[in-house]
Design a protein around this motif. Structure first.
Motif, PDB file in Angstrom:
ATOM      1  N   SER A   4     -12.594  -7.038   4.985  1.00  0.00           N
ATOM      2  CA  SER A   4     -12.172  -6.674   6.165  1.00  0.00           C
ATOM      3  C   SER A   4     -10.606  -6.222   5.900  1.00  0.00           C
ATOM      4  O   SER A   4     -10.001  -7.140   6.082  1.00  0.00           O
ATOM      5  N   PRO A   5     -10.429  -5.077   5.662  1.00  0.00           N
ATOM      6  CA  PRO A   5      -8.495  -4.900   5.128  1.00  0.00           C
ATOM      7  C   PRO A   5      -7.554  -5.679   6.399  1.00  0.00           C
ATOM      8  O   PRO A   5      -6.528  -5.889   5.917  1.00  0.00           O
ATOM      9  N   GLY A   6      -7.765  -5.339   7.345  1.00  0.00           N
ATOM     10  CA  GLY A   6      -6.915  -5.479   8.989  1.00  0.00           C
ATOM     11  C   GLY A   6      -6.565  -4.819   9.509  1.00  0.00           C
ATOM     12  O   GLY A   6      -7.649  -3.955   9.314  1.00  0.00           O
ATOM     13  N   CYS A  60       8.712  -2.867   4.473  1.00  0.00           N
ATOM     14  CA  CYS A  60       7.804  -3.725   3.597  1.00  0.00           C
ATOM     15  C   CYS A  60       7.216  -5.189   3.803  1.00  0.00           C
ATOM     16  O   CYS A  60       8.408  -6.343   2.972  1.00  0.00           O
ATOM     17  N   LEU A  61       5.529  -5.848   3.368  1.00  0.00           N
ATOM     18  CA  LEU A  61       6.037  -7.277   3.496  1.00  0.00           C
ATOM     19  C   LEU A  61       4.655  -6.928   2.360  1.00  0.00           C
ATOM     20  O   LEU A  61       3.992  -5.804   2.100  1.00  0.00           O
ATOM     21  N   THR A  62       4.555  -8.028   2.385  1.00  0.00           N
ATOM     22  CA  THR A  62       3.771  -8.551   1.234  1.00  0.00           C
ATOM     23  C   THR A  62       2.251  -7.980   1.829  1.00  0.00           C
ATOM     24  O   THR A  62       1.141  -8.187   1.634  1.00  0.00           O
ATOM     25  N   GLU A  63       2.298  -8.598   3.342  1.00  0.00           N
ATOM     26  CA  GLU A  63       0.927  -8.474   3.739  1.00  0.00           C
ATOM     27  C   GLU A  63       1.060  -6.859   3.966  1.00  0.00           C
ATOM     28  O   GLU A  63      -0.184  -6.099   4.240  1.00  0.00           O
ATOM     29  N   ASN A  85      -5.815  -9.099   5.614  1.00  0.00           N
ATOM     30  CA  ASN A  85      -6.349  -9.610   6.087  1.00  0.00           C
ATOM     31  C   ASN A  85      -6.382 -10.407   4.520  1.00  0.00           C
ATOM     32  O   ASN A  85      -7.412 -11.202   4.050  1.00  0.00           O
ATOM     33  N   TYR A  86      -6.205  -9.871   3.664  1.00  0.00           N
ATOM     34  CA  TYR A  86      -6.215 -10.568   2.077  1.00  0.00           C
ATOM     35  C   TYR A  86      -6.444 -12.238   2.183  1.00  0.00           C
ATOM     36  O   TYR A  86      -7.986 -12.929   1.719  1.00  0.00           O
ATOM     37  N   SER A 113      -3.668   3.550  19.411  1.00  0.00           N
ATOM     38  CA  SER A 113      -4.594   3.354  18.283  1.00  0.00           C
ATOM     39  C   SER A 113      -4.771   2.196  17.815  1.00  0.00           C
ATOM     40  O   SER A 113      -3.686   2.117  16.851  1.00  0.00           O
ATOM     41  N   ALA A 114      -6.006   1.437  17.888  1.00  0.00           N
ATOM     42  CA  ALA A 114      -5.961   0.215  17.321  1.00  0.00           C
ATOM     43  C   ALA A 114      -7.072   0.504  16.432  1.00  0.00           C
ATOM     44  O   ALA A 114      -8.494   0.932  16.451  1.00  0.00           O
ATOM     45  N   ILE A 115      -6.646   0.372  14.758  1.00  0.00           N
ATOM     46  CA  ILE A 115      -8.182   1.107  13.576  1.00  0.00           C
ATOM     47  C   ILE A 115      -8.423  -0.737  13.196  1.00  0.00           C
ATOM     48  O   ILE A 115      -7.347  -1.219  12.413  1.00  0.00           O
ATOM     49  N   ASN A 116      -9.251  -0.426  12.969  1.00  0.00           N
ATOM     50  CA  ASN A 116      -9.957  -1.938  11.878  1.00  0.00           C
ATOM     51  C   ASN A 116     -10.211  -1.116  10.896  1.00  0.00           C
ATOM     52  O   ASN A 116     -11.335  -1.028  10.909  1.00  0.00           O
ATOM     53  N   ARG A 117      -9.476  -1.547   9.527  1.00  0.00           N
ATOM     54  CA  ARG A 117     -10.010  -0.879   8.545  1.00  0.00           C
ATOM     55  C   ARG A 117     -10.619  -1.748   7.369  1.00  0.00           C
ATOM     56  O   ARG A 117     -10.959  -2.845   8.057  1.00  0.00           O
TER      57      ARG A 117
END
Length: 117
Positions: A4-6, A60-63, A85-86, A113-117
């Motif tokens: 799950s990407p995050g 920009c973040l590594t996350e 969520n890497y 909006s909260a999107i779970n990718r």
């Protein structure tokens, strides 16, 4: 196991604290503090103050990223934060960062909006 990407939060809030919406310097301090306290890694940033007030900022973040755009003349801001969520589930951090930004600006949520990718 499915990846799950995050969590990605996109929001619009109003604030009567025009001073905080007008210039990016306080927001930059806030973002730096949030990045440190949530153990994130910054890889780049742009802050731009507009001549007539308001600013835009993207970190920009590594996350992934944090961004904000303000319109003090309308007492308005848009904000978004996405952390991947890497290596671990960062969903709680996304919610905490959003809450801390809203509190900092004394914001009143207009849309979220909260999107779970």
């Amino acid at each position: 196991m499915k990846y799950s990407p995050g969590l990605h939060i996109l929001a619009e809030f109003s604030s009567s604290n025009i001073g905080l919406l007008s210039k990016s310097s306080h927001c930059k301090q806030l973002f730096n503090s949030l990045i440190t306290s949530h153990q994130l890694e910054k890889v780049g940033e742009v802050y731009h103050d507009f001549e007539n007030g308001g600013f835009t900022a993207v970190v920009c973040l590594t996350e992934s990223h944090i961004s904000i755009h303000t319109w003090p003349e309308y007492e308005l801001a848009t904000f978004d934060v996405f952390l991947s969520n890497y290596k671990r589930d960062n969903s709680k951090k996304v919610e905490e960062i959003y809450s801390e930004v809203l509190n900092f600006f004394e914001g009143i949520e207009r849309q979220k909006s909260a999107i779970n990718r």
